[in-house]
Motif scaffolding. Structure first.
Motif, PDB file in Angstrom:
ATOM      1  N   LEU A  20       0.621  -0.600   0.199  1.00  0.00           N
ATOM      2  CA  LEU A  20       0.288   0.063   0.284  1.00  0.00           C
ATOM      3  C   LEU A  20       0.689   1.043   0.662  1.00  0.00           C
ATOM      4  O   LEU A  20       0.464   2.369  -0.266  1.00  0.00           O
ATOM      5  CB  LEU A  20      -0.779   0.351   1.558  1.00  0.00           C
ATOM      6  CG  LEU A  20      -2.100  -0.403   0.600  1.00  0.00           C
ATOM      7  CD1 LEU A  20      -3.450  -0.314   2.472  1.00  0.00           C
ATOM      8  CD2 LEU A  20      -2.936   0.083  -0.484  1.00  0.00           C
ATOM      9  N   ILE A  24       0.804   3.784  -3.235  1.00  0.00           N
ATOM     10  CA  ILE A  24       0.137   5.422  -2.970  1.00  0.00           C
ATOM     11  C   ILE A  24       1.770   6.289  -3.001  1.00  0.00           C
ATOM     12  O   ILE A  24       1.544   7.438  -3.680  1.00  0.00           O
ATOM     13  CB  ILE A  24       0.085   5.011  -1.054  1.00  0.00           C
ATOM     14  CG1 ILE A  24      -0.995   4.723  -0.795  1.00  0.00           C
ATOM     15  CG2 ILE A  24      -0.448   7.265  -0.684  1.00  0.00           C
ATOM     16  CD1 ILE A  24      -1.433   4.380   0.609  1.00  0.00           C
ATOM     17  N   ARG A  45      -0.527  -1.958  -8.711  1.00  0.00           N
ATOM     18  CA  ARG A  45      -1.616  -1.696  -8.007  1.00  0.00           C
ATOM     19  C   ARG A  45      -2.414  -2.843  -7.968  1.00  0.00           C
ATOM     20  O   ARG A  45      -2.917  -3.522  -6.868  1.00  0.00           O
ATOM     21  CB  ARG A  45      -2.647  -0.709  -9.447  1.00  0.00           C
ATOM     22  CG  ARG A  45      -4.373  -0.283  -9.536  1.00  0.00           C
ATOM     23  CD  ARG A  45      -4.451  -0.163 -10.191  1.00  0.00           C
ATOM     24  NE  ARG A  45      -4.638  -1.367 -11.326  1.00  0.00           N
ATOM     25  CZ  ARG A  45      -4.771  -2.335 -11.359  1.00  0.00           C
ATOM     26  NH1 ARG A  45      -5.562  -2.994 -10.306  1.00  0.00           N
ATOM     27  NH2 ARG A  45      -4.843  -3.310 -12.272  1.00  0.00           N
ATOM     28  N   THR A  48      -1.316  -5.330  -4.950  1.00  0.00           N
ATOM     29  CA  THR A  48      -1.602  -4.142  -3.658  1.00  0.00           C
ATOM     30  C   THR A  48      -3.030  -4.509  -3.587  1.00  0.00           C
ATOM     31  O   THR A  48      -3.316  -5.363  -2.090  1.00  0.00           O
ATOM     32  CB  THR A  48      -1.855  -3.088  -3.810  1.00  0.00           C
ATOM     33  OG1 THR A  48      -0.439  -2.746  -3.829  1.00  0.00           O
ATOM     34  CG2 THR A  48      -2.420  -2.849  -2.617  1.00  0.00           C
ATOM     35  N   SER A  52      -3.715  -7.996  -0.496  1.00  0.00           N
ATOM     36  CA  SER A  52      -4.762  -7.278   0.277  1.00  0.00           C
ATOM     37  C   SER A  52      -6.156  -8.129   0.547  1.00  0.00           C
ATOM     38  O   SER A  52      -6.597  -8.786   1.723  1.00  0.00           O
ATOM     39  CB  SER A  52      -5.475  -5.791   0.075  1.00  0.00           C
ATOM     40  OG  SER A  52      -4.676  -5.237   0.001  1.00  0.00           O
ATOM     41  N   ILE A 103      -9.650  -0.069  -1.546  1.00  0.00           N
ATOM     42  CA  ILE A 103      -9.050  -0.751  -2.431  1.00  0.00           C
ATOM     43  C   ILE A 103      -9.006  -1.078  -3.419  1.00  0.00           C
ATOM     44  O   ILE A 103      -8.840  -1.129  -4.492  1.00  0.00           O
ATOM     45  CB  ILE A 103      -8.064  -2.040  -1.458  1.00  0.00           C
ATOM     46  CG1 ILE A 103      -7.295  -1.201  -0.525  1.00  0.00           C
ATOM     47  CG2 ILE A 103      -6.036  -2.835  -2.572  1.00  0.00           C
ATOM     48  CD1 ILE A 103      -6.561  -1.618   0.909  1.00  0.00           C
ATOM     49  N   SER A 107      -8.734   0.537  -6.962  1.00  0.00           N
ATOM     50  CA  SER A 107      -8.082  -0.207  -7.419  1.00  0.00           C
ATOM     51  C   SER A 107      -9.303  -0.027  -9.767  1.00  0.00           C
ATOM     52  O   SER A 107      -8.734   0.230 -10.419  1.00  0.00           O
ATOM     53  CB  SER A 107      -8.374  -1.900  -7.419  1.00  0.00           C
ATOM     54  OG  SER A 107      -7.201  -2.281  -8.637  1.00  0.00           O
ATOM     55  N   MET A 123      -6.076   5.866  -8.019  1.00  0.00           N
ATOM     56  CA  MET A 123      -5.153   5.628  -6.730  1.00  0.00           C
ATOM     57  C   MET A 123      -4.893   6.150  -5.244  1.00  0.00           C
ATOM     58  O   MET A 123      -4.671   5.207  -4.575  1.00  0.00           O
ATOM     59  CB  MET A 123      -3.890   4.936  -6.878  1.00  0.00           C
ATOM     60  CG  MET A 123      -4.384   3.363  -7.769  1.00  0.00           C
ATOM     61  SD  MET A 123      -3.015   2.667  -8.988  1.00  0.00           S
ATOM     62  CE  MET A 123      -1.376   2.899  -7.799  1.00  0.00           C
ATOM     63  N   TRP A 126      -8.148   6.752  -2.761  1.00  0.00           N
ATOM     64  CA  TRP A 126      -8.883   4.953  -2.305  1.00  0.00           C
ATOM     65  C   TRP A 126      -7.804   4.763  -1.287  1.00  0.00           C
ATOM     66  O   TRP A 126      -8.378   3.917  -0.599  1.00  0.00           O
ATOM     67  CB  TRP A 126      -9.383   4.704  -3.817  1.00  0.00           C
ATOM     68  CG  TRP A 126     -10.446   5.136  -3.611  1.00  0.00           C
ATOM     69  CD1 TRP A 126     -10.487   6.217  -5.434  1.00  0.00           C
ATOM     70  CD2 TRP A 126     -11.942   4.743  -3.658  1.00  0.00           C
ATOM     71  NE1 TRP A 126     -11.879   6.841  -5.171  1.00  0.00           N
ATOM     72  CE2 TRP A 126     -12.661   5.676  -4.244  1.00  0.00           C
ATOM     73  CE3 TRP A 126     -12.447   3.498  -2.611  1.00  0.00           C
ATOM     74  CZ2 TRP A 126     -14.003   5.704  -4.994  1.00  0.00           C
ATOM     75  CZ3 TRP A 126     -14.363   3.950  -2.896  1.00  0.00           C
ATOM     76  CH2 TRP A 126     -14.802   4.980  -3.341  1.00  0.00           C
ATOM     77  N   PHE A 127      -6.660   4.909  -2.158  1.00  0.00           N
ATOM     78  CA  PHE A 127      -5.675   3.372  -1.130  1.00  0.00           C
ATOM     79  C   PHE A 127      -5.061   4.602  -0.038  1.00  0.00           C
ATOM     80  O   PHE A 127      -4.953   3.668   1.258  1.00  0.00           O
ATOM     81  CB  PHE A 127      -4.608   3.410  -2.037  1.00  0.00           C
ATOM     82  CG  PHE A 127      -4.517   2.275  -3.305  1.00  0.00           C
ATOM     83  CD1 PHE A 127      -5.849   1.894  -3.626  1.00  0.00           C
ATOM     84  CD2 PHE A 127      -3.368   1.898  -3.296  1.00  0.00           C
ATOM     85  CE1 PHE A 127      -5.872   0.793  -3.957  1.00  0.00           C
ATOM     86  CE2 PHE A 127      -3.555   0.705  -4.861  1.00  0.00           C
ATOM     87  CZ  PHE A 127      -4.893   0.597  -5.065  1.00  0.00           C
TER      88      PHE A 127
END
Length: 154
Positions: A20, A24, A45, A48, A52, A103, A107, A123, A126-127
């Motif tokens: 993350l 980010i 992306r 991640t 997750s 996430i 994405s 990205m 939201w991330f």
């Protein structure tokens, strides 16, 4: 089995946080620097999201077999007033599921954007929100909700 899954879940948390943070950082750099969205950015992306989701699956399995959660469900009226029990029985899983949803949505939205700057922007936003939620909901050693070690071993 429970202790093995708990250890793996504890270790995978670091992969989630690292992926993350990398995503980010690249997203803000790309967004604010108006850079080109590359295959590497897309791979980060995607990785991640996958890491997750792995963590989410591990967490859901742990939730189903956890003696703490079992106690929480069996003695709800009493357990809801016990900070540590309530944290794992209700708060941790709720916040983490929200973070994983953020996430995933971030994405998917980034993937569908038509410009590189929009991809990075989506990205980044939201991330970052997901990371804040995750950071607040991990049982860090310094957490006011409950404490767990940084590294849990077998």
């Amino acid at each position: 089995m429970y202790s093995v899954l708990l250890t793996i879940h504890s270790l995978v948390r670091w992969l989630v946080l690292i992926s993350l943070l990398v995503a980010i950082c690249r997203a803000y750099k790309g967004w604010l620097g108006n850079e080109k969205y590359t295959r590497t950015d897309d791979a980060i992306r995607s990785a991640t999201v996958n890491i997750s989701h792995l963590q989410m699956v591990l967490g859901i399995v742990l939730y189903c077999i956890s003696p703490v959660v079992r106690y929480f469900m069996s003695y709800f009226k009493r357990a809801v007033h016990e900070r540590e029990i309530r944290f794992f029985g209700m708060e941790h899983i709720t916040m983490m599921l929200i973070a994983i949803v953020l996430i995933t949505i971030g994405s998917a939205k980034a993937k569908r954007q038509t410009t590189d700057r929009q991809r990075f922007r989506i990205m980044a936003i939201w991330f970052t929100i997901a990371l804040v939620i995750i950071f607040a909901s991990v049982p860090w050693h310094f957490s006011p909700f409950t404490r767990r070690p940084y590294f849990r071993w077998f």
